[in-house]
Design an enzyme around this catalytic site. Structure first.
Site, mmCIF file in Angstrom:
data_model
loop_
_atom_site.group_PDB
_atom_site.id
_atom_site.type_symbol
_atom_site.label_atom_id
_atom_site.label_comp_id
_atom_site.label_asym_id
_atom_site.label_seq_id
_atom_site.Cartn_x
_atom_site.Cartn_y
_atom_site.Cartn_z
ATOM 1 N N LYS A 114 10.970 -30.679 37.632
ATOM 2 C CA LYS A 114 11.704 -31.920 37.942
ATOM 3 C C LYS A 114 11.573 -32.310 39.407
ATOM 4 C CE LYS A 114 14.865 -32.310 34.116
ATOM 5 N NZ LYS A 114 16.243 -32.236 33.635
ATOM 6 N N LYS A 200 7.373 -30.670 25.114
ATOM 7 C CA LYS A 200 8.558 -30.573 24.245
ATOM 8 C C LYS A 200 9.181 -31.955 24.041
ATOM 9 C CE LYS A 200 12.107 -29.727 27.643
ATOM 10 N NZ LYS A 200 13.257 -29.066 28.145
ATOM 11 N N LYS A 203 14.701 -35.907 26.111
ATOM 12 C CA LYS A 203 15.409 -37.162 26.382
ATOM 13 C C LYS A 203 14.738 -37.928 27.512
ATOM 14 C CE LYS A 203 19.225 -34.631 26.810
ATOM 15 N NZ LYS A 203 20.352 -33.842 26.327
#
Ligand code: TYM
Length: 338
Positions: A114, A200, A203
């Site tokens: 991230k 994966k 969201k």
């Protein structure tokens, strides 16, 4: 058994969350005996570690609470709350920040993914995110933490923090923290994106076509399955035939997880067929299993007052339960709790 787990209210609940985690939360709640306790929460404090829209966070938190109840969590049998209403979470995080090591945090995959190349520009909350996650579970002396595979590393860190804290500040006879066990389902621990079998389902993927959301209606689900990336080969009859075919493996695994069977059983039924036949069967299975959840979700989501009340009740219980561990942690560190 003390079961604790959380989910970030950063978007809609998707199939990966449901099959990888939430379905197990519901099973654990349903199988609970008299001595056990389940706590499930919305990790809204974690959600501020990335840029976010405050109004959106507020409404996502209620929406995610509705989704969890729609999936089968029963606020009468488990403690359902959001972190922000239980200040013991960030309070314990601060106490644990003295124990967590910079080296441990900077090795976390999520931090590396991230923060990317711009580490200097990432928030401090993103780096210390796993310490809050450790506080989330250690606060309640969790024994089992049901999560998908991607959270395994964070839970190993929670165990390391608990162990070091106990070693440094407590005695073997009277440890402050219980070491939590990750509980990862063997099946469906990692549901992949419908657009790329190597990523994966998430969201944060910009493409909505990459994930099935529990709020999707039957047509949307069918469209997403129809457009899912595949290869031109028919399905094999044996599982070995899926090697090197990540998208096909993902769809077969999703079917098996929804049907509570195995990929082998799915291939025994659909082996030799092309995706033109398999995809409509998969879409039907999704609608059959997820349709009733969606209907309950739509009903509940309209009742914001009831959702507020559920979360307020859960938070009051959680605040009560958190007190003893927080006291013990303060005392172990030589601090007097106000
Ligand atoms: P989050 O919000 O990303 O995901 C919630 C749960 O869903 C699982 N999951 C998946 N499982 C299978 N396949 C996927 N594609 C998939 N995507 C998500 C996750 O493993 C997780 O179990 N940091 C956590 C939230 C958290 C937490 C905690 C969890 C905060 N504190 C304490 C456990 C204990 C997170 O961001 O999960």
């Amino acid at each position: 058994m003390i079961v604790v787990s959380g989910i970030q209210p950063t978007g809609n609940l998707h199939l990966g969350n449901y099959l990888g985690a939430i379905r197990n939360w519901v099973k654990m709640q349903d199988d609970m005996d008299g001595d056990s306790r389940c706590l499930f929460f919305l990790a809204d404090l974690h959600a501020i570690s990335m840029p976010h829209d405050p109004a959106q966070l507020k409404s996502n938190t209620l929406e995610m609470a509705a989704a969890l109840v729609a999936c089968g969590l029963d606020p009468a049998r488990c403690t359902l709350f959001n972190q922000a209403q239980v200040p013991a979470h960030p309070e314990l995080q601060w106490l644990l920040n003295g124990t967590a090591r910079m080296g441990w945090l900077s090795r976390m995959t999520q931090w590396k993914d991230k923060a990317g190349k711009n580490r200097e520009g990432a928030s401090a909350a993103l780096l210390t995110y796993p310490v809050l996650q450790a506080a989330d579970v250690l606060l309640y002396q969790a024994t089992h933490v049901p999560v998908g595979d991607d959270q395994k590393q964070h839970l190993e860190l929670a165990r390391d923090i608990a162990q070091k804290f106990n070693n440094d500040f407590a005695t073997e006879e009277k440890p402050v923290f219980t070491l939590p066990e990750p509980f990862i389902p063997p099946k469906a621990a990692r549901i992949m994106s419908l657009r790329d079998g190597s990523k994966k389902m998430s969201k944060s993927d910009p493409s909505e076509m990459s994930r099935i959301e529990l709020a999707d209606d039957a047509d949307t689900m069918a469209q997403k399955v129809k457009k899912a990336k595949t290869d031109p080969e028919p399905l094999p009859s044996e599982i070995e035939g899926l090697e090197g075919r990540p998208e096909a493996l993902n769809l077969v695994s999703i079917f098996a997880a929804l049907d509570e069977s195995t990929p082998e059983a799915v291939l025994a039924q659909y082996g030799g067929q092309g995706f033109g036949q398999f995809k409509p069967a998969l879409a039907d299975k999704m609608v059959e299993k997820l349709g009733p959840i969606r209907d309950r979700f739509v009903d509940l989501n309209g009742d914001r007052e009831q959702l507020d009340a559920i979360l307020a009740r859960g938070a009051a219980q959680a605040r009560d339960l958190a007190g003893n561990t927080l006291d013990a942690a303060y005392e172990a560190l030589g601090l007097v709790r106000g």
